[in-house]
Design a protein around this motif. Sequence first.
Motif, PDB file in Angstrom:
ATOM      1  N   ILE A 164       0.877  -1.179   0.000  1.00  0.00           N
ATOM      2  CA  ILE A 164       0.000   0.000   0.000  1.00  0.00           C
ATOM      3  C   ILE A 164       0.909   1.223   0.000  1.00  0.00           C
ATOM      4  O   ILE A 164       1.717   1.397   0.904  1.00  0.00           O
ATOM      5  CB  ILE A 164      -0.908   0.041   1.256  1.00  0.00           C
ATOM      6  N   TYR A 165       0.778   2.004  -1.013  1.00  0.00           N
ATOM      7  CA  TYR A 165       1.667   3.158  -1.153  1.00  0.00           C
ATOM      8  C   TYR A 165       0.906   4.459  -0.898  1.00  0.00           C
ATOM      9  O   TYR A 165      -0.201   4.640  -1.421  1.00  0.00           O
ATOM     10  CB  TYR A 165       2.268   3.201  -2.559  1.00  0.00           C
ATOM     11  N   GLN A 166       1.535   5.286  -0.123  1.00  0.00           N
ATOM     12  CA  GLN A 166       1.024   6.658   0.011  1.00  0.00           C
ATOM     13  C   GLN A 166       1.758   7.502  -1.024  1.00  0.00           C
ATOM     14  O   GLN A 166       2.974   7.423  -1.127  1.00  0.00           O
ATOM     15  CB  GLN A 166       1.312   7.207   1.413  1.00  0.00           C
ATOM     16  N   PHE A 167       1.026   8.274  -1.761  1.00  0.00           N
ATOM     17  CA  PHE A 167       1.686   9.018  -2.838  1.00  0.00           C
ATOM     18  C   PHE A 167       1.213  10.471  -2.857  1.00  0.00           C
ATOM     19  O   PHE A 167       0.146  10.808  -2.342  1.00  0.00           O
ATOM     20  CB  PHE A 167       1.395   8.365  -4.204  1.00  0.00           C
ATOM     21  N   THR A 168       2.049  11.263  -3.475  1.00  0.00           N
ATOM     22  CA  THR A 168       1.621  12.626  -3.846  1.00  0.00           C
ATOM     23  C   THR A 168       1.956  12.785  -5.320  1.00  0.00           C
ATOM     24  O   THR A 168       3.023  12.355  -5.775  1.00  0.00           O
ATOM     25  CB  THR A 168       2.355  13.732  -3.047  1.00  0.00           C
ATOM     26  N   SER A 169       1.046  13.336  -6.028  1.00  0.00           N
ATOM     27  CA  SER A 169       1.294  13.538  -7.466  1.00  0.00           C
ATOM     28  C   SER A 169       0.597  14.817  -7.919  1.00  0.00           C
ATOM     29  O   SER A 169      -0.103  15.465  -7.135  1.00  0.00           O
ATOM     30  CB  SER A 169       0.810  12.330  -8.275  1.00  0.00           C
ATOM     31  N   GLY A 170       0.796  15.113  -9.164  1.00  0.00           N
ATOM     32  CA  GLY A 170       0.178  16.334  -9.678  1.00  0.00           C
ATOM     33  C   GLY A 170       0.162  16.372 -11.192  1.00  0.00           C
ATOM     34  O   GLY A 170       0.823  15.563 -11.856  1.00  0.00           O
ATOM     35  N   VAL A 171      -0.636  17.260 -11.715  1.00  0.00           N
ATOM     36  CA  VAL A 171      -0.649  17.527 -13.164  1.00  0.00           C
ATOM     37  C   VAL A 171      -0.685  19.035 -13.366  1.00  0.00           C
ATOM     38  O   VAL A 171      -1.119  19.784 -12.474  1.00  0.00           O
ATOM     39  CB  VAL A 171      -1.877  16.909 -13.887  1.00  0.00           C
ATOM     40  N   ASP A 172      -0.229  19.426 -14.517  1.00  0.00           N
ATOM     41  CA  ASP A 172      -0.376  20.841 -14.898  1.00  0.00           C
ATOM     42  C   ASP A 172      -1.614  20.972 -15.777  1.00  0.00           C
ATOM     43  O   ASP A 172      -2.053  20.000 -16.406  1.00  0.00           O
ATOM     44  CB  ASP A 172       0.854  21.317 -15.682  1.00  0.00           C
ATOM     45  N   LEU A 173      -2.150  22.166 -15.808  1.00  0.00           N
ATOM     46  CA  LEU A 173      -3.336  22.424 -16.632  1.00  0.00           C
ATOM     47  C   LEU A 173      -2.937  23.260 -17.842  1.00  0.00           C
ATOM     48  O   LEU A 173      -2.299  24.307 -17.697  1.00  0.00           O
ATOM     49  CB  LEU A 173      -4.400  23.167 -15.819  1.00  0.00           C
ATOM     50  N   SER A 174      -3.306  22.768 -19.010  1.00  0.00           N
ATOM     51  CA  SER A 174      -3.027  23.523 -20.236  1.00  0.00           C
ATOM     52  C   SER A 174      -4.259  24.373 -20.584  1.00  0.00           C
ATOM     53  O   SER A 174      -5.330  24.185 -19.989  1.00  0.00           O
ATOM     54  CB  SER A 174      -2.710  22.553 -21.376  1.00  0.00           C
ATOM     55  N   PRO A 175      -4.142  25.268 -21.535  1.00  0.00           N
ATOM     56  CA  PRO A 175      -5.302  26.116 -21.893  1.00  0.00           C
ATOM     57  C   PRO A 175      -6.511  25.328 -22.388  1.00  0.00           C
ATOM     58  O   PRO A 175      -7.597  25.897 -22.505  1.00  0.00           O
ATOM     59  CB  PRO A 175      -4.746  27.018 -22.995  1.00  0.00           C
ATOM     60  N   ASP A 176      -6.363  24.034 -22.655  1.00  0.00           N
ATOM     61  CA  ASP A 176      -7.515  23.251 -23.106  1.00  0.00           C
ATOM     62  C   ASP A 176      -8.609  23.140 -22.044  1.00  0.00           C
ATOM     63  O   ASP A 176      -9.757  22.818 -22.374  1.00  0.00           O
ATOM     64  CB  ASP A 176      -7.056  21.828 -23.488  1.00  0.00           C
ATOM     65  N   VAL A 177      -8.276  23.358 -20.795  1.00  0.00           N
ATOM     66  CA  VAL A 177      -9.301  23.235 -19.741  1.00  0.00           C
ATOM     67  C   VAL A 177     -10.075  24.546 -19.543  1.00  0.00           C
ATOM     68  O   VAL A 177     -11.050  24.565 -18.798  1.00  0.00           O
ATOM     69  CB  VAL A 177      -8.698  22.812 -18.380  1.00  0.00           C
ATOM     70  N   VAL A 178      -9.626  25.583 -20.207  1.00  0.00           N
ATOM     71  CA  VAL A 178     -10.307  26.879 -20.032  1.00  0.00           C
ATOM     72  C   VAL A 178     -11.689  26.819 -20.680  1.00  0.00           C
ATOM     73  O   VAL A 178     -11.857  26.267 -21.768  1.00  0.00           O
ATOM     74  CB  VAL A 178      -9.468  28.014 -20.660  1.00  0.00           C
ATOM     75  N   THR A 179     -12.667  27.358 -19.998  1.00  0.00           N
ATOM     76  CA  THR A 179     -14.038  27.353 -20.522  1.00  0.00           C
ATOM     77  C   THR A 179     -14.141  28.267 -21.743  1.00  0.00           C
ATOM     78  O   THR A 179     -13.249  29.077 -22.002  1.00  0.00           O
ATOM     79  CB  THR A 179     -15.025  27.854 -19.456  1.00  0.00           C
ATOM     80  N   LYS A 180     -15.271  28.141 -22.457  1.00  0.00           N
ATOM     81  CA  LYS A 180     -15.448  28.963 -23.668  1.00  0.00           C
ATOM     82  C   LYS A 180     -15.440  30.448 -23.327  1.00  0.00           C
ATOM     83  O   LYS A 180     -14.829  31.248 -24.013  1.00  0.00           O
ATOM     84  CB  LYS A 180     -16.765  28.603 -24.354  1.00  0.00           C
ATOM     85  N   ARG A 181     -16.146  30.803 -22.260  1.00  0.00           N
ATOM     86  CA  ARG A 181     -16.173  32.236 -21.922  1.00  0.00           C
ATOM     87  C   ARG A 181     -14.814  32.693 -21.393  1.00  0.00           C
ATOM     88  O   ARG A 181     -14.472  33.869 -21.506  1.00  0.00           O
ATOM     89  CB  ARG A 181     -17.293  32.554 -20.941  1.00  0.00           C
ATOM     90  N   GLY A 182     -14.043  31.765 -20.842  1.00  0.00           N
ATOM     91  CA  GLY A 182     -12.693  32.117 -20.390  1.00  0.00           C
ATOM     92  C   GLY A 182     -11.738  32.289 -21.550  1.00  0.00           C
ATOM     93  O   GLY A 182     -10.730  32.979 -21.435  1.00  0.00           O
ATOM     94  N   GLN A 183     -12.063  31.642 -22.681  1.00  0.00           N
ATOM     95  CA  GLN A 183     -11.203  31.777 -23.861  1.00  0.00           C
ATOM     96  C   GLN A 183     -11.508  33.042 -24.643  1.00  0.00           C
ATOM     97  O   GLN A 183     -10.728  33.454 -25.501  1.00  0.00           O
ATOM     98  CB  GLN A 183     -11.385  30.574 -24.783  1.00  0.00           C
ATOM     99  N   GLY A 184     -12.654  33.645 -24.337  1.00  0.00           N
ATOM    100  CA  GLY A 184     -13.065  34.835 -25.086  1.00  0.00           C
ATOM    101  C   GLY A 184     -12.223  36.042 -24.801  1.00  0.00           C
ATOM    102  O   GLY A 184     -12.312  37.053 -25.483  1.00  0.00           O
ATOM    103  N   ALA A 185     -11.381  35.955 -23.799  1.00  0.00           N
ATOM    104  CA  ALA A 185     -10.597  37.128 -23.422  1.00  0.00           C
ATOM    105  C   ALA A 185      -9.127  36.875 -23.709  1.00  0.00           C
ATOM    106  O   ALA A 185      -8.689  35.740 -23.796  1.00  0.00           O
ATOM    107  CB  ALA A 185     -10.767  37.416 -21.938  1.00  0.00           C
ATOM    108  N   THR A 186      -8.408  37.961 -23.862  1.00  0.00           N
ATOM    109  CA  THR A 186      -6.963  37.838 -24.006  1.00  0.00           C
ATOM    110  C   THR A 186      -6.378  37.532 -22.641  1.00  0.00           C
ATOM    111  O   THR A 186      -6.709  38.170 -21.654  1.00  0.00           O
ATOM    112  CB  THR A 186      -6.345  39.144 -24.521  1.00  0.00           C
ATOM    113  N   THR A 187      -5.547  36.529 -22.605  1.00  0.00           N
ATOM    114  CA  THR A 187      -4.981  36.154 -21.320  1.00  0.00           C
ATOM    115  C   THR A 187      -4.031  37.238 -20.825  1.00  0.00           C
ATOM    116  O   THR A 187      -3.293  37.814 -21.608  1.00  0.00           O
ATOM    117  CB  THR A 187      -4.202  34.834 -21.447  1.00  0.00           C
ATOM    118  N   PRO A 188      -4.124  37.553 -19.540  1.00  0.00           N
ATOM    119  CA  PRO A 188      -3.272  38.626 -19.022  1.00  0.00           C
ATOM    120  C   PRO A 188      -1.804  38.214 -19.021  1.00  0.00           C
ATOM    121  O   PRO A 188      -1.500  37.054 -18.999  1.00  0.00           O
ATOM    122  CB  PRO A 188      -3.782  38.828 -17.593  1.00  0.00           C
TER     123      PRO A 188
END
Lengths: 206, 205
Positions: free
Chosen positions: A182-206
């Motif tokens: 039984i392993y205890q772990f910590t992990s993670g992922v990065d989020l790319s712009p593909d997860v941004v919602t449609k209304r979030g994509q409507g703006a120029t990213t700061p």
Amino acid sequence: MSQVNLLPPELKQRQATRRTTSIALVAGAAALALVVLFSFLKSAELSHTQDELQAQQAVNQRVQAQIAELEKYSQLGSQLQAKQQLVKSVYANEVSWSGILLDLSRVVPADAYLTQFSGQVAPPTTTGTTTPSTPLIGSLTFTGNVKGADTLAAWLTRLEQVKGWVNAWANSASESAPFSRIYQFTSGVDLSPDVVTKRGQGATTP
Amino acid sequence: MNDRRTPILVGVGAVILVVLAVFFLVLPKSADISKTKEDLATAQQQESSLRVQLQALQEAQQAAPQTKREIEKVETQVPPTADLPALIRLLREAADRAAVDLFQFSPSAPTLDPGGTFSTVATAVNVTGSYFALDEFLFQLESLPRAAKVTNVTIAPGAAASSSSTTTTTSTAGALSMQLTVEFYTSDLSAGPGSSPGPTTTTGA
């Protein structure tokens, strides 16, 4: 029978001069009259053109008055545009966290459970050897337990299968007890712009 | 001899008179006419552009009711004041719909966006509930009429509800605790404690 002119030649000459002078005078007067007539015609044309100009200027003034009256509607449009731009700005890089939780519930393997989850929307600090070519907008970190190292590997593989989740990584994995598997772990992922919602994509990213 | 020159002098005089008449009567009027015609053409062109402008404004006038509705909608998303009471009610309603316990929320003082066009009210929210109730709460936040953006999420087990009067802590079995940072927005550039009361906006915003 031939005619004989009894007038003296001086008198004849004087009559001829008088006739020529009269002709010149009449011709000059006629030319002058023509010029004056032409001048009158020009005056009439000028007057007509000036009337047209005044009428046109009156029309323009009337249209300008109408424009001034309706100017508030133009300002209304500008106001709406400014506010829409504002909304675009505030939604920039918006992420659907409810969607992320749903995706997370689908990718957790049967032999694993999470004890903690956290996520943030902000560019993560670069830990790789080079600057990523794809801009990253945030990251997720997980803490949990898995049964067997294979399950941990499957977990990382399944994390990468979610659209917009990239750079799946396990920071640590330690067995809870010797031979327990039984392993205890910590992990993670990065989020790319593909997860941004449609209304979030409507703006120029700061 | 003098008699012979008289017609010539008369002719020359007449020609000079005619030329002078042309110079002083006809040519100035011709120049005036040209100038007036140019002005007329300019005025006609101006009318064309004014008509186009007028037509655009008339269309804007016809669309004004729709535009006003859209402005109202946008002002609901980003209100002209921080409107904290409405914000609290929205959070409570979202929690009720999602069947989570709105355990704690802490709206921070509004901060002005670097662009200077709006203020952000970052609010720490702590709710407890089941996994899918928390998911529903997040969905409710995304669907609020007021613009809300979650920037941080932390979920951990061991939901706790503490009471300050009794200093007891109770845990709900199977419940999770979720800590969020939610950003709300206002177009008020000077909002919160110590600011100028009422909406303060830039021109045209």
